[in-house]
Design an enzyme around this catalytic site. Structure first.
Site, PDB file in Angstrom:
ATOM      1  N   ARG A   1       0.816  -1.219   0.000  1.00 52.87           N
ATOM      2  CA  ARG A   1       0.000   0.000   0.000  1.00 52.87           C
ATOM      3  C   ARG A   1       0.850   1.270   0.000  1.00 52.87           C
ATOM      4  O   ARG A   1       0.440   2.294  -0.545  1.00 52.87           O
ATOM      5  CB  ARG A   1      -0.968  -0.024   1.181  1.00 52.87           C
ATOM      6  CG  ARG A   1      -2.114  -0.992   0.938  1.00 52.87           C
ATOM      7  CD  ARG A   1      -3.065  -1.110   2.092  1.00 52.87           C
ATOM      8  NE  ARG A   1      -4.264  -1.841   1.685  1.00 52.87           N
ATOM      9  CZ  ARG A   1      -5.210  -2.248   2.510  1.00 52.87           C
ATOM     10  NH1 ARG A   1      -5.104  -1.992   3.801  1.00 52.87           N
ATOM     11  NH2 ARG A   1      -6.265  -2.903   2.066  1.00 52.87           N
TER      12      ARG A   1
ATOM     13  N   LYS B   1     -17.444 -19.079   2.395  1.00 55.59           N
ATOM     14  CA  LYS B   1     -18.890 -19.056   2.640  1.00 55.59           C
ATOM     15  C   LYS B   1     -19.684 -18.285   1.595  1.00 55.59           C
ATOM     16  O   LYS B   1     -19.298 -17.193   1.185  1.00 55.59           O
ATOM     17  CB  LYS B   1     -19.152 -18.437   4.020  1.00 55.59           C
ATOM     18  CG  LYS B   1     -18.612 -19.264   5.170  1.00 55.59           C
ATOM     19  CD  LYS B   1     -18.944 -18.621   6.505  1.00 55.59           C
ATOM     20  CE  LYS B   1     -18.499 -19.498   7.664  1.00 55.59           C
ATOM     21  NZ  LYS B   1     -18.863 -18.904   8.958  1.00 55.59           N
TER      22      LYS B   1
ATOM     23  N   GLY C   1      -8.102  -9.765  -0.319  1.00 55.09           N
ATOM     24  CA  GLY C   1      -6.903 -10.215   0.386  1.00 55.09           C
ATOM     25  C   GLY C   1      -6.444 -11.618   0.044  1.00 55.09           C
ATOM     26  O   GLY C   1      -5.303 -11.840  -0.359  1.00 55.09           O
TER      27      GLY C   1
ATOM     28  N   GLY D   1     -12.753  -4.814   1.158  1.00 60.60           N
ATOM     29  CA  GLY D   1     -14.176  -4.445   1.200  1.00 60.60           C
ATOM     30  C   GLY D   1     -14.621  -3.623   0.011  1.00 60.60           C
ATOM     31  O   GLY D   1     -15.703  -3.841  -0.539  1.00 60.60           O
TER      32      GLY D   1
END
Length: 398
Positions: A38, A199, A356, A379
């Site tokens: 980053r 999931k 990620g 996100g």
């Protein structure tokens, strides 16, 4: 296609105070940065602004201090790594608003860099509080957002401030927006999406949105087990959300209606335990035993999926195909990633990946640099895949 203001749109910047929103929320180990991705991402923007003679003032959050001053979450430790990578002198001040900050900025030389303290030390940051936003904006003549990973948050330093100052997307954010537009906004068809992970429940909105947008939806990881179980396959003791069977069938129905081919494994790699180099075997779906765990996609499925990619022009990838963290259950992820990288290398496929686990998986496969674009956002990348509007991006539209 929306167009976005960029650095050039800000005009002459010599002597101007430019507030840059970076994401310096990097992993640390024993006081050292363990992954500087980053910092490297925002470096071209910092250097470009400094070269224009701007006073470059870097803002970021670090951790979740929840509006309190938490010494362990100070950005001070990031000053030296930022200086090392940008090869510019970087000063640090232990606040992000107020008279001391104003005086320090006034004394800055043109082309120099100042790192402000963690903006989340103030509750007004996450609340997008107008008064706090005004105090942040008071120390800038212009604002540049180069933190795509924070653009899904309507915070003071990502959204509020852009209403108060001439604003633009930084170089990394601009590249990200172009890549995402090419991948899902106005892509070349056929479009394939690989969605993996543990999931279904965490990616319901992604799957529901993608079946309307892509031609091929490839589902891997633990979430594939939920879809297989919903179709009557006995998945043994595999990770599976049996209570989402109706949801999985609904997504299958939506895909069929939209003309989207949904790809599930036809053969799987199973083991009795979730452990590195556990004894394993590759079986057809009807051969999964009651005490088996499905930990990867089989070779025949990977061959079919690779063949499907050969017919595609665009690929979006989020999530691994199996339990890639432990060998040998990384094989399907590595093989499919290599197939995608090869097609990208040949120029026949535009490939965009993010999240990620995805970045880690593609690095593990040794092909990350061959993809057209890799997003380091988590996100924000997922919300973009869900078709949601990102507040930090919306405010930069022309």
């Amino acid at each position: 296609m929306a167009t976005f203001k960029n650095i050039e749109s800000l005009g002459a910047l010599d002597g101007k105070r430019v507030l840059v929103r970076a994401d310096l929320n990097v992993p640390m180990q024993d006081g050292e940065v363990s992954d500087d991705t980053r910092i490297r991402s925002v470096t071209p923007t910092i250097k470009a602004l400094a070269a224009k003679g701007a006073k470059v003032i870097v803002m970021s959050h670090f951790g979740r201090p929840k509006g309190q001053v938490v010494p362990d979450m100070s950005l001070e430790a990031l000053g030296q790594p930022l200086a090392n990578i940008t090869r510019l002198p970087v000063a640090f001040i232990n606040d992000c608003i107020g008279d001391d900050v104003t005086e320090t900025i006034d004394a800055m030389e043109n082309g120099s860099v100042l790192l402000l303290e963690n903006v989340r030390f103030y509750p007004g940051e996450e609340k997008n509080d107008p008064e706090f936003t005004k105090l942040l904006a008071a120390n800038g003549d212009a604002y540049v957002n180069d933190a795509f990973s924070c653009c899904h948050r309507a915070h003071a330093s990502t959204e509020g401030i852009a209403h108060l100052l001439p604003s633009a997307a930084g170089l990394a954010l601009e590249a990200e927006l172009v890549a995402l537009e090419n991948a899902l906004g106005t892509p070349k068809h056929p479009v394939a999406a690989v969605v993996g992970g543990a999931k279904v429940s965490t990616k319901l909105d992604v799957l529901t949105h993608l079946v309307e947008k892509v031609d091929h939806l490839i589902i891997g990881g633990g979430m594939a087990n939920t879809f297989l179980a919903a179709q009557g396959v006995d998945v043994g003791k595999s990770l599976c959300e049996h209570d989402l069977a109706d949801t999985a069938r609904d997504i299958l129905g939506r895909a069929e209606k939209a003309g989207c081919t949904l790809h599930l494994p036809t053969d799987v790699v199973v083991a009795k335990e979730f452990a590195a180099n556990a004894e394993n075997r590759t079986v057809a779906l009807d051969q999964v035993a009651a005490d088996d765990m499905i930990l990867d996609v089989g070779a025949a499925s990977v061959a079919d999926l690779s063949a499907a990619l050969h017919g595609c022009k665009t690929l979006i990838w989020n999530g691994p195909m199996g339990a890639f963290e432990i060998e040998p259950f990384d094989k399907a992820t590595v093989a499919l990633a290599k197939a995608a990288a090869e097609l990208t290398d040949e120029g026949s496929l535009l490939s965009v990946a993010g999240g990620g686990d995805t970045v880690a998986a593609l690095n593990h496969a040794g092909v990350a640099e061959k993809f057209t674009h890799i997003s380091t956002a988590g996100g924000a990348f997922l919300e973009w895949m869900e078709g949601k509007e990102l507040p930090g991006v919306k405010v930069l539209e022309v």
